[in-house]
Design a protein around this motif. Structure first.
Motif, short mmCIF file in Angstrom:
data_model
loop_
_atom_site.label_atom_id
_atom_site.label_comp_id
_atom_site.label_asym_id
_atom_site.label_seq_id
_atom_site.Cartn_x
_atom_site.Cartn_y
_atom_site.Cartn_z
N UNK A 231 0.78 -1.33 0.06
CA UNK A 231 -0.03 0.27 -0.02
C UNK A 231 0.90 1.12 -0.08
N UNK A 232 1.80 1.25 0.93
CA UNK A 232 2.71 2.41 0.78
C UNK A 232 3.38 2.61 -0.42
N UNK A 233 3.82 1.33 -1.09
CA UNK A 233 4.53 1.25 -2.26
C UNK A 233 3.90 2.02 -3.36
N UNK A 234 2.47 2.13 -3.20
CA UNK A 234 1.70 2.88 -4.55
C UNK A 234 2.25 4.24 -4.46
N UNK A 235 2.68 4.74 -3.44
CA UNK A 235 3.08 6.30 -3.38
C UNK A 235 4.55 6.57 -4.52
N UNK A 236 5.53 5.92 -4.37
CA UNK A 236 6.64 6.50 -5.25
C UNK A 236 6.23 6.42 -6.57
N UNK A 237 5.41 5.43 -7.12
CA UNK A 237 5.51 5.57 -8.65
C UNK A 237 3.87 6.06 -8.78
N UNK A 238 3.02 6.29 -7.89
CA UNK A 238 1.80 6.97 -8.08
C UNK A 238 2.27 8.51 -8.26
N UNK A 239 3.36 8.92 -7.92
CA UNK A 239 3.89 10.37 -8.03
C UNK A 239 3.98 10.64 -9.53
N UNK A 240 4.01 9.64 -10.40
CA UNK A 240 4.36 9.94 -11.81
C UNK A 240 3.21 9.59 -12.91
N UNK A 241 1.98 9.16 -12.25
CA UNK A 241 1.06 9.12 -13.06
C UNK A 241 0.32 10.27 -13.88
N UNK A 242 0.25 11.32 -13.25
CA UNK A 242 -0.15 12.54 -13.70
C UNK A 242 1.02 13.24 -14.61
N UNK A 243 2.11 12.57 -14.56
CA UNK A 243 3.26 13.23 -15.40
C UNK A 243 3.98 12.09 -16.34
N UNK A 244 3.07 10.98 -16.63
CA UNK A 244 3.41 10.02 -17.75
C UNK A 244 3.78 10.46 -18.92
N UNK A 245 4.90 10.14 -19.68
CA UNK A 245 4.97 10.65 -21.19
C UNK A 245 4.30 10.53 -22.05
N UNK A 246 3.25 9.42 -22.16
CA UNK A 246 2.33 9.23 -23.00
C UNK A 246 0.99 8.44 -22.47
N UNK A 247 0.08 8.35 -23.32
CA UNK A 247 -1.23 7.83 -22.74
C UNK A 247 -0.76 6.37 -22.31
N UNK A 248 -0.14 5.60 -23.42
CA UNK A 248 0.08 4.13 -23.28
C UNK A 248 0.91 4.18 -21.69
N UNK A 249 1.91 5.02 -21.64
CA UNK A 249 2.63 4.64 -20.31
C UNK A 249 1.87 5.04 -19.19
N UNK A 250 0.79 5.97 -19.35
CA UNK A 250 -0.15 6.15 -18.15
C UNK A 250 -0.81 5.10 -17.89
N UNK A 251 -1.44 4.44 -19.03
CA UNK A 251 -2.42 3.29 -18.68
C UNK A 251 -1.60 2.19 -18.08
N UNK A 252 -0.56 2.02 -18.57
CA UNK A 252 0.37 1.01 -17.96
C UNK A 252 0.55 1.22 -16.32
N UNK A 253 1.11 2.24 -16.08
CA UNK A 253 1.46 2.72 -14.68
C UNK A 253 0.12 2.66 -13.91
#
Ligand code: FAQ
Length: 315
Positions: A49-71
């Motif tokens: 659950x805490x491990x969602x935070x470090x990567x969650x930080x980048x969802x709004x800044x993913x470089x493409x729609x594909x990367x955002x969906x994967x993340x």
């Protein structure tokens, strides 16, 4: 003379462990076995659950729609893993509310790795490759752990972690085929995450207070150092294929041992991180506390709905 009931229960438990069979929730178990499982499974659940935070930080800044969906899918999977593990832990007679309280008041730990910041998008790939890679190394043997509900939860978790690891590696591979700036970003990220990933396996065996008993009970199937070695052996050829350098001057193949030799992680840094003084400990817990408070109305609404449904059933 007939053995005492307590002795018979203990003998049945010991025989199950010796057969490498599973202990199930309704079986008798020693109190210390139950407590160790609650500690380890809860720590594992909190880590997801805490491990969602470090990567969650980048969802709004993913470089493409594909990367955002994967993340998004990956971070959502971590939430699911947390829920399977809390459910497995609840079969040992603790509630999820109690476990959450133990996390939020700092009485239970979560993995050291999630107290490091994610500073660039390459970190999303590095976490997939190294952090999920380390998690898989540690968790595949846990599919054979002696406690049934934990082992069964681990089977599904490992399948999903394996997808996470591949997506991380594929992301890094794409960046390594890109520009010099992208390659530098990957190398800088690997430099930051390599040593903390080795620390995920826990302290060296001679300083691991729980390993001996946990292995005797079949909760852990391998020691911390065995799994750390397995991870290093697995990662070196992957790093070569990727074209990155692992930041350890002592890393070299040892023909005699049939394994890679490697340097010693900074165990003082590890001790500081697990005692609450890592780079992001305060931030991670504050965020988790705020999310818990923000969700209070959802829990109240769900409880009110459940109570009303029960009343209607009774009528
Ligand atoms: N961080 O005697 P040992 C993931 C503590 S993967 C923090 O060796 P044990 C996936 C330990 O609890 C990460 N604390 O302990 C994902 C003990 O504490 P105590 C989670 C640590 O239990 C990927 C003390 O030090 N995975 O989340 C750490 O026999 C990407 C002494 O240590 C698991 O939890 C550490 N790294 O062995 C999610 C796997 N290491 O007694 C999102 C299941 C040790 O003072 C994104 N757990 N400690 O309370 C295990 O396999 C074991 O518990 C070990 C530790 C191997 C972690």
């Amino acid at each position: 003379m007939e053995p005492e009931p307590q002795e018979r229960l203990q003998a049945a438990f010991d025989a199950t462990i010796a057969r490498h069979d599973r202990i199930e929730p309704r079986d008798w178990m020693p109190e210390a076995y139950r407590r160790t499982l609650v500690r380890q499974i809860a720590q594992h659940a909190h880590s997801e659950i805490i491990g969602m935070q470090p990567e969650g930080n980048w969802i709004s800044r993913a470089p493409s729609l594909r990367r955002k969906a994967i993340l998004l899918a990956k971070v959502q999977d971590e939430a699911g893993h947390g829920l399977y593990l809390y459910s497995a832990c609840e079969t040992l007679g603790v509630s999820r509310a109690e476990l959450t309280d133990l996390l939020l008041t700092g009485r239970q730990k979560y993995s050291s790795i999630f107290n490091y910041p994610t500073l660039s998008y390459a970190d999303v790939g590095t976490i997939g490759w190294l952090v999920d890679g380390a998690a898989i190394c540690n968790q595949v043997p846990l599919c054979r752990t002696s406690y049934g509900p934990y082992g069964r939860a681990m089977i599904r978790i490992c399948k999903e972690e394996s997808f996470h690891q591949r997506q991380g590696y594929e992301l890094l591979m794409t960046m390594m085929r890109g520009t010099d700036a992208q390659r530098a970003m990957v190398q800088e990220s690997v430099d930051r995450f390599w040593w903390p990933s080795l620390m995920m396996f826990g302290p060296p065996d001679e300083r691991s207070p729980n390993s001996g008993q946990s292995m005797a009970w079949g909760i852990k199937r391998n020691s911390n150092d065995e799994l750390r070695q397995r991870f290093v052996d697995m990662s070196v050829p992957q790093a070569e294929a990727l074209g990155v350098t692992l930041p350890d001057p002592e890393l070299r193949w040892n023909e005699e041992r049939g394994h890679y030799d490697f340097g010693e992680p900074d165990w003082e840094e590890f001790a500081a991180v697990i005692s609450g003084n890592g780079p992001c400990n305060a931030q991670r817990l504050a965020h988790r506390r705020a999310a818990h408070e923000d969700g209070a109305w959802v829990r109240e609404a769900a409880s009110a709905f459940a109570a009303r449904s029960t009343e209607e059933e009774v009528r």
